[in-house]
Design a protein around this motif. Structure first.
Motif, PDB file in Angstrom:
ATOM      1  N   SER A   1     -42.772 -13.651 -12.955  1.00 20.98           N
ATOM      2  CA  SER A   1     -41.715 -13.195 -13.861  1.00 20.98           C
ATOM      3  C   SER A   1     -40.845 -14.358 -14.281  1.00 20.98           C
ATOM      4  CB  SER A   1     -40.847 -12.138 -13.184  1.00 20.98           C
ATOM      5  OG  SER A   1     -41.654 -11.075 -12.763  1.00 20.98           O
ATOM      6  N   LEU A   2     -40.596 -15.264 -13.336  1.00 19.35           N
ATOM      7  CA  LEU A   2     -39.751 -16.420 -13.635  1.00 19.35           C
ATOM      8  C   LEU A   2     -40.349 -17.244 -14.769  1.00 19.35           C
ATOM      9  CD1 LEU A   2     -37.328 -18.197 -12.800  1.00 19.35           C
ATOM     10  CD2 LEU A   2     -38.872 -19.391 -11.244  1.00 19.35           C
ATOM     11  N   GLU A   3     -41.643 -17.514 -14.672  1.00 20.27           N
ATOM     12  CA  GLU A   3     -42.284 -18.348 -15.696  1.00 20.27           C
ATOM     13  C   GLU A   3     -42.394 -17.606 -17.029  1.00 20.27           C
ATOM     14  OE1 GLU A   3     -42.784 -21.335 -15.814  1.00 20.27           O
ATOM     15  OE2 GLU A   3     -44.432 -21.820 -17.159  1.00 20.27           O
TER      16      GLU A   3
ATOM     17  N   GLU B   1     -33.359 -11.903 -29.236  1.00 17.10           N
ATOM     18  CA  GLU B   1     -34.499 -12.259 -28.380  1.00 17.10           C
ATOM     19  C   GLU B   1     -34.159 -12.073 -26.903  1.00 17.10           C
ATOM     20  OE1 GLU B   1     -37.752 -13.374 -29.514  1.00 17.10           O
ATOM     21  OE2 GLU B   1     -36.833 -12.308 -31.189  1.00 17.10           O
ATOM     22  N   VAL B   2     -32.951 -12.463 -26.507  1.00 19.62           N
ATOM     23  CA  VAL B   2     -32.570 -12.311 -25.096  1.00 19.62           C
ATOM     24  C   VAL B   2     -32.492 -10.819 -24.743  1.00 19.62           C
ATOM     25  CG1 VAL B   2     -30.827 -12.779 -23.329  1.00 19.62           C
ATOM     26  CG2 VAL B   2     -31.356 -14.525 -25.041  1.00 19.62           C
TER      27      VAL B   2
ATOM     28  N   ARG C   1     -34.571  -5.927 -22.075  1.00 11.72           N
ATOM     29  CA  ARG C   1     -35.141  -4.574 -22.120  1.00 11.72           C
ATOM     30  C   ARG C   1     -36.484  -4.538 -21.426  1.00 11.72           C
ATOM     31  NH1 ARG C   1     -33.607  -3.267 -27.772  1.00 11.72           N
ATOM     32  NH2 ARG C   1     -31.445  -2.597 -27.585  1.00 11.72           N
ATOM     33  N   ARG C   2     -37.252  -5.625 -21.612  1.00  9.71           N
ATOM     34  CA  ARG C   2     -38.602  -5.618 -21.067  1.00  9.71           C
ATOM     35  C   ARG C   2     -38.603  -5.820 -19.556  1.00  9.71           C
ATOM     36  NH1 ARG C   2     -42.866  -9.713 -23.571  1.00  9.71           N
ATOM     37  NH2 ARG C   2     -42.452  -8.576 -25.480  1.00  9.71           N
ATOM     38  N   TYR C   3     -37.775  -6.749 -19.098  1.00 12.21           N
ATOM     39  CA  TYR C   3     -37.842  -7.106 -17.674  1.00 12.21           C
ATOM     40  C   TYR C   3     -36.660  -6.606 -16.879  1.00 12.21           C
ATOM     41  CZ  TYR C   3     -41.333 -10.151 -19.687  1.00 12.21           C
ATOM     42  OH  TYR C   3     -42.405 -10.605 -20.370  1.00 12.21           O
ATOM     43  N   GLY C   4     -35.638  -6.088 -17.566  1.00  8.89           N
ATOM     44  CA  GLY C   4     -34.429  -5.646 -16.873  1.00  8.89           C
ATOM     45  C   GLY C   4     -33.397  -6.764 -16.874  1.00  8.89           C
TER      46      GLY C   4
ATOM     47  N   ASP D   1     -50.638   1.436 -28.479  1.00  7.88           N
ATOM     48  CA  ASP D   1     -49.454   2.280 -28.316  1.00  7.88           C
ATOM     49  C   ASP D   1     -48.238   1.377 -28.162  1.00  7.88           C
ATOM     50  OD1 ASP D   1     -51.474   4.079 -28.134  1.00  7.88           O
ATOM     51  OD2 ASP D   1     -51.215   4.478 -25.969  1.00  7.88           O
ATOM     52  N   ALA D   2     -47.145   1.765 -28.784  1.00  7.14           N
ATOM     53  CA  ALA D   2     -45.925   0.961 -28.654  1.00  7.14           C
ATOM     54  C   ALA D   2     -45.483   0.960 -27.200  1.00  7.14           C
ATOM     55  CB  ALA D   2     -44.830   1.533 -29.541  1.00  7.14           C
ATOM     56  N   ALA D   3     -45.052  -0.205 -26.735  1.00  4.26           N
ATOM     57  CA  ALA D   3     -44.516  -0.288 -25.384  1.00  4.26           C
ATOM     58  C   ALA D   3     -43.139   0.354 -25.383  1.00  4.26           C
ATOM     59  CB  ALA D   3     -44.421  -1.741 -24.951  1.00  4.26           C
ATOM     60  N   THR D   4     -42.788   1.012 -24.303  1.00  8.80           N
ATOM     61  CA  THR D   4     -41.489   1.677 -24.266  1.00  8.80           C
ATOM     62  C   THR D   4     -40.356   0.677 -24.262  1.00  8.80           C
ATOM     63  OG1 THR D   4     -41.780   1.748 -21.893  1.00  8.80           O
ATOM     64  CG2 THR D   4     -42.245   3.766 -23.111  1.00  8.80           C
ATOM     65  N   ASP D   5     -40.656  -0.563 -23.818  1.00  9.92           N
ATOM     66  CA  ASP D   5     -39.590  -1.556 -23.720  1.00  9.92           C
ATOM     67  C   ASP D   5     -39.509  -2.427 -24.973  1.00  9.92           C
ATOM     68  OD1 ASP D   5     -41.811  -3.118 -23.533  1.00  9.92           O
ATOM     69  OD2 ASP D   5     -41.508  -3.666 -21.445  1.00  9.92           O
ATOM     70  N   ALA D   6     -40.357  -2.141 -25.981  1.00  9.88           N
ATOM     71  CA  ALA D   6     -40.337  -3.000 -27.168  1.00  9.88           C
ATOM     72  C   ALA D   6     -39.209  -2.575 -28.055  1.00  9.88           C
ATOM     73  CB  ALA D   6     -41.652  -2.903 -27.916  1.00  9.88           C
TER      74      ALA D   6
END
Lengths: 572, 687
Positions: free
Chosen positions: A22-24, A211-212, A217-220, B682-687
């Motif tokens: 996750s870090l990378e 972008e941040v 959203r993706r990783y928390g 499928d769209a990702a829920t986090d996108a």
């Protein structure tokens, strides 16, 4: 100085640990964020300084103002932005920042560099929580003051150098401040271009923020926050490990700046670099007091040049961020040229900043002979031609010449290549001749200008041109009186020179002059500095000297003078 | 027997791909043969022999041969170039060495910089001067030129480049000296204005020197090729693909070999653009992932993005080229742990030799391909590229030390490596799109190259792209692309003009007349083109005064003939807004370079016929790692069994000889009427 106590503890960071993958992945995301911000500025800026010379930088910071990820632009900018941001956070604690707010400063006495460099910052919000800060730095074509392009060669106070922006909120909730912008525009020469460039900097902040937020959203958000912490900690560990390779001890180096252009006194730059445990102390005590002329170096610029030099010598492969700078402690006495007291003028700070870098590199080269690199040309050799056309419009030609690199352990210095803290492109001659009434006569390497030694310093450049109209010439050269020194027994590079020939009579100019009047037909020649040599000339390799003679980078006469035995052997 | 076969031959570093299409029956065949590094022309001829032996296509049945090659690229990168001299205006021989004096790497002061392409003692100066308006300041001084010719006769060079200042505006002095050189000796000679009439002396010098230095190499290569083809009994016309996506005759390629610099990768982009027209998608991200790198190009509104700012090995080339962003991420990219403890993937690559550990050719470092194998997306029983078997044990052994250091299981480490490489590619694609302000969600991703279809779905999901297109033969798409190219000839000429200047339309028309004359002379002088018709399009590069970069604007000669230039500048403001997000209609504009593109249409084989298939289902299932789910049973399909209309829900893996497509659980694959695999993500829920 830290703003940490002012920061609302928004995210529960302490408990979150992060795995190496996750870090990378997040690191890639943050670097791509900074690069996208840079691309966005390049895409939408109006002025040539930003679009052609790429004189701007972008970065992502943690909520305490530590730089986490940066675009690959100008080293001088990036290393310094944390100081400006932290000053900003001390004045405007993050708890008061809102979505759509933009903060800006160009104040050298509030962590900035010189007035043309405007920095902008905005917080990144997930919901109501600030999770990071995005920042940009752009060099603007003009921010007012007594000289075109805000280069006042004879300024004696910062008040003469342009419009000063203390830490200020210039956009509130997306609405540009109705006092700031008109005031700013009324005080600068090309408001449309400057404000457009500033808008490009502001737009980049929100692109970075977007972008941040996507990463969060993706990783928390807690994971992203943990990643920023670990990225800084990782670079800190890596820099500490690099510092530990320096043998314990104090290493000194010094150099001389010609003068400030007003008072013709030599100005010493002295450094003592000491490794203590896993920190490096870089002390400039003994350096010249601040000057009357505009070459003083604000503390942010001094630190930035030190960070560059340490990174370059000890671990150029490091991911440079706040962590890599933490183990480096800079001491520059208040009131010295490297930490001036207001209102000292600073626009020509690069006369000193290059020298800060070269003396630190030289000192480290004494500690680590395998990483030794002799001083490079050591100055941003600015010259500006200005003329008015028949319609009364100003025509300004701005050029920065570079010179030779210092010799490195095992390698000669590259010839005529941007070195150290800056990285600039020249203007094509065919373009210049289309834009300004002059004819270039020569643009060439300058033979015999590289410092002699076991490894030769790089060659400087020679450019000569004839002006085809009456015009004015301003210059900001250095190493004219005192050339770039050699290292560990190597010889100095050649000093810079500026010559003006009129009717067959050649006049040699001082390094720094403002508004020298030229007549149509005058021929100007600028010769830039060669880099210093490394190691004794007696140890030069015969094949290397033979190659220099073949290419004409070293003349037969110079070879005989510098390497008598070798030259005689090659000659026979 | 009629000559009805169209052949595309794409020579890469490791393999040569051959595509054969019969214009009469529509039959289409693919072949892959090893490239011959020592004699690439022999590799080409071997490909044709294989075509004869395996498919029964005889050399005398070939109608047209279209060829893409990485020969020029590799020669430049590896600096295997002919000894070359440079002749410049007096005072400027060092322009080549000084360049633009900026550096690509910021922090490392210990780098060894490669020297200039022509060493200083082989750079000569002639006394002459032309000014920015094209006027002669000083004529060529005969004695000075004669001295240079004498010096060249003593120098041991095969090729000579001649670059004088402002020759883009007035080439007379270059022509004068070149005539003397051509009359003196058997050197290959190239004058800058013959190649690029664009201002910026360093870029033009670099382009010209590269061209001169490639001339002997490409000439002898094409001669060997032509001789080999003739000996084999082929009378087919031969064309070579150039960096602008068009084709070139051998005669033109000999004069301008530098235009072959992107010959290889560009053909794939041309194929994507055709694919886009077929399936009706105008905005495509072309994603070509191979062993050592991933190449990304953008197609917008059905046209590949072309720019004149190509750089190879840090050497600029000022010729129109399809813009290819190369990312150091391929199947061979090596995973390692950095000194600060982080997991890194690339930029080091195991390349094709020794290759990934699982190839069993001596590689011991863990690579992306090794990880894909460990995750079940590739299988040892299904050899890559029809020839290589894969060894899972070797892959596992290679990854184990890294997994231990990271305190991860082998599977998690392998999944992590794939995630990191995908994140790196995601970042690079986002930055590439940002340079024109584009949003990835407006694009479909075309995946090709051996490794592209394996990464495409995950990459698309990261980018919030909803459609991935995998063409019928992703591994040989570039070779197929060769068959879809027309001959494209670029002509350009720099001459600064400002909007509002008197007689601007006339001045521009004069320039276009001169370019048209050049085009006519080029086409009529080439025996392969002489009998064909061609069409011309016109454009010019315009900028706001003081800006360093130009925007290319289409030009209608009709408007100019009517004396009108408003449309041109209106077009410029609009295009500038599109590209950069702002326009300044009140600012002064400068026209910098006029351009003419001549397109000579060459006949094409039918390419959209789809062979009938029996429509088989999944052949088996296999355990495959899916992010977020771990190992799951995935259906395994043979692509050659699928019929149009087939639909497959992930998790699934679709095998074919030249590539493998991964369909994750969040995707569904269907086969369209043209046999393209379409993955709907499928769209990702986090996108």
């Amino acid at each position: 100085m830290t703003a940490g106590t002012n920061v609302r503890p928004t995210i529960e960071t302490a408990a979150v640990t992060i795995d190496p993958i996750s870090l990378e992945v997040i690191r890639h995301g943050l670097v791509a964020t900074a690069e996208q911000m840079a691309t966005s500025i390049e895409r939408s800026a109006h002025s040539q300084v930003i679009r052609e010379m790429l004189d701007y930088s972008t970065a992502v910071f943690d909520v305490e103002g530590g730089i986490v990820a940066q675009s690959t632009r100008i080293p001088m900018h990036l290393n310094s932005m944390t100081r400006a941001l932290r000053t900003m956070l001390a004045r405007f604690p993050l708890i008061g920042w809102r979505k759509g707010d933009v903060y800006a400063t160009n104040d050298p006495y509030s962590g900035g560099q010189h007035l043309p460099d405007i920095q902008t910052f905005a917080a990144v919000f997930v919901g109501d929580e600030a999770i990071a800060i995005t920042g940009t730095l752009g060099h603007h074509l003009d921010v007012g003051g007594r000289g075109a392009a805000s280069y006042g060669a004879d300024a004696t106070e910062i008040y003469q150098e342009g419009f000063r922006i203390p830490p200020t909120r210039i956009v509130t909730g997306g609405v540009p401040n109705e006092v700031f912008f008109p005031l700013f525009e009324a005080n600068i020469r090309v408001p449309q271009k400057t404000v457009s460039d500033l808008r490009a900097q502001i737009a980049a902040l929100s692109i970075g923020a977007g972008e941040v937020v996507r990463l969060a959203r993706r990783y928390g958000a807690p994971t992203v926050a943990a990643a920023t912490r670990e990225l800084i900690a990782g670079s800190e560990r890596r820099m500490q490990a690099a510092i530990a390779t320096v043998p314990e001890g104090v290493y000194e180096a010094e150099d001389i700046v010609d003068g400030d252009g007003l008072d013709d006194e030599p100005l010493h730059v002295r450094v003592a670099v000491e490794r203590r445990g896993d920190t490096l102390h870089v002390d400039f005590t003994g350096t010249a007091a601040q000057t009357r002329g505009p070459i003083n170096c604000p503390i942010a610029s001094t630190e930035s040049a030190v960070y560059y030099a340490v990174t370059a010598i000890l671990d150029p492969g490091i991911a440079p961020n706040h962590g890599s700078y933490l183990p480096v402690k800079v001491v520059a006495p208040y009131g010295s040229a490297l930490n001036p007291r207001p209102p000292a003028p600073v626009v020509g700070r690069n006369v000193f900043t290059h020298r800060v870098a070269t003396v630190v590199m030289a000192a480290l080269g004494k500690a680590l002979p395998d990483r030794a690199i002799a001083p490079y040309y050591g100055n941003s050799n600015v010259y500006i031609l200005s003329a008015y056309d028949d319609a009364g419009r100003a025509n300004v030609q701005f050029e920065i010449e570079v010179g030779g690199w210092g010799a490195r352990r095992g390698l000669d210095g590259p010839d005529c290549l941007s070195a150290g803290i800056h990285n600039l492109a020249n203007n094509p001659i065919e373009l210049v001749e289309n834009e300004f009434p002059l004819r270039v006569l020569t643009y060439a390497l300058r033979p015999d200008s590289g410092g002699v030694g076991r490894f030769r310093g790089g060659l400087g450049a020679e450019r000569s041109f004839e002006v085809l109209v009456d015009c004015e010439l301003s210059t900001q050269f250095d190493h004219v009186k005192y050339p770039p020194p050699g290292l560990n027994g190597g010889g100095p590079g050649a000093a810079a020179r500026i010559l003006v020939e009129r009717d067959g009579v050649v006049d040699e100019l001082p390094g720094k002059s403002g508004g020298r009047r030229l007549q149509k037909g005058d021929r100007v020649t600028v010769l830039t500095q060669g880099g210093g040599g490394l190691g004794p000339a007696g140890e030069r390799d015969a094949d290397a000297l033979a190659h220099d003679l073949l290419t004409g980078k070293v003349s037969a006469e110079a070879a005989t003078a510098a390497y008598p035995q070798l030259a005689a052997r090659l000659g026979s | 027997m009629s000559a009805s076969w169209y052949i595309g031959v794409d020579i890469g570093g490791t393999f040569t791909d051959v595509v054969a299409v019969d214009a009469e029956s529509g039959a289409l065949h693919h072949l892959k043969v090893p490239s011959s590094r020592s004699d690439p022309a022999a590799g080409f001829v071997h490909g044709l022999e294989a075509l004869d032996a395996e498919i029964g296509v005889r050399p005398n049945e070939l109608r047209l041969l279209l060829h893409g090659t990485t020969l020029a690229t590799n020669a430049i990168i590896e600096r295997r170039l002919a000894p070359t001299a440079l002749v410049t205006t007096e005072g400027f021989r060092d322009v080549l060495e000084i360049g633009r004096h900026w550096r690509a790497e910021l922090y490392d002061p210990f780098l060894e910089y490669p020297g200039p392409l022509v060493s200083r003692e082989l750079r000569f100066e002639v006394r002459e001067r032309i000014d920015a308006a094209g006027a002669v300041v000083e004529p060529v001084q005969g004695e000075s030129a004669a001295a240079v010719v004498r010096a060249l006769e003593d120098a041991n060079v095969e090729s000579v480049a001649v670059v004088f200042l402002h020759s883009y505006r007035n080439p007379a002095h270059e022509e004068e000296v070149v005539a003397q050189l051509r009359a003196t000796n058997g050197w290959y000679v190239c004058a800058s204005a013959e190649l690029s009439r664009e201002l910026r002396e360093y870029e033009r010098t670099s382009t010209t020197v590269l061209n001169a230095a490639l001339m002997p190499l490409i000439d002898s290569y094409l001669t060997r090729l032509e001789t080999g083809l003739e000996a084999a009994g082929s009378t087919a016309s031969l064309f070579v693909t150039q960096s602008n996506g068009g084709a070139l005759t051998p005669a033109a390629a000999r004069a301008r070999p530098v235009t072959l610099a992107l010959s290889g990768p560009v053909a794939g982009v041309v194929a994507c653009s055709r694919l886009g027209r077929t399936v009706g998608r105008g905005n495509l991200i072309c994603f070509d992932m191979g062993g050592t790198s991933a190449d990304v190009s953008i197609i917008s509104d059905f046209e590949p993005r072309v720019s004149s700012e190509l750089t190879i090995g840090e050497l600029p080339m000022r010729l129109p080229a399809v813009h290819v962003h190369s990312i150091g991420a391929g199947g061979g990219s090596i995973a390692s742990r950095d000194a600060g403890g982080a997991l890194r993937v690339g930029p080091q690559s195991a390349g094709s030799e020794p290759g990934p550990a699982c190839y069993g050719r001596g590689g011991t470092a863990p690579t992306v391909t090794d990880c894909q194998l460990l995750l079940g997306r590739l299988t040892a029983q299904f050899p890559l590229a029809g020839r290589l078997g894969l060894d899972r044990e070797l892959a596992s052994t290679a990854l184990e030390p890294l997994a231990d250091e990271l305190e991860l299981s082998i599977d998690d480490a392998a999944a992590g490596v794939i995630e990191v490489v995908n994140a790196a590619m995601e970042g690079a694609v986002r930055v590439a799109l940002r340079s024109r302000g584009d949003d990835p969600r407006d694009f479909a991703l075309v995946a090709f190259g051996g490794a592209g279809p394996l990464h495409a779905a995950e990459l698309a999901r990261r980018l919030s792209i909803d459609t991935v297109i995998v063409p019928p033969h992703p591994g040989t798409l570039s070779a197929l692309g060769l068959l879809t190219a027309d001959v494209r000839l670029d002509f350009a000429m720099s001459e600064l003009h400002r909007n509002g200047e008197p007689e601007l339309a006339t001045a521009l028309l004069t320039a276009y007349d001169s370019l048209a004359a050049q085009a006519e002379s080029e086409v009529s002088g080439d025996e392969q083109l002489r009998s064909r018709t061609y069409s011309s399009t016109h454009s010019c590069d315009v900028r706001y005064r003081g800006q360093a970069y130009e925007v290319n604007v289409p030009v209608e000669l009709e408007h100019l003939r009517a004396g009108a230039t408003e449309a041109l500048f209106e077009g410029f403001h609009q295009l500038h807004y599109q590209a950069y997000g702002f326009s300044s209609p009140e600012d002064e504009c400068e026209v910098v370079t006029m351009r003419l593109v001549a397109t000579v249409v060459i006949e094409k084989p039918p390419l959209d016929q789809v062979p009938s298939r029996h429509g088989g289902g999944a052949s088996s299932t296999r355990s495959v790692f899916v992010p977020g789910e771990g190992f799951v049973d995935a259906a395994i399909y043979e692509r050659s069994d699928l019929a149009p209309g087939a639909a497959m829900r992930g998790p699934a893996v679709i095998h074919q000889a030249d590539s493998t497509t991964l369909v994750p659980s969040y995707a569904e694959a269907t086969l369209d009427p043209f046999s393209n695999l379409l993955l709907s993500i499928d769209a990702a829920t986090d996108a």
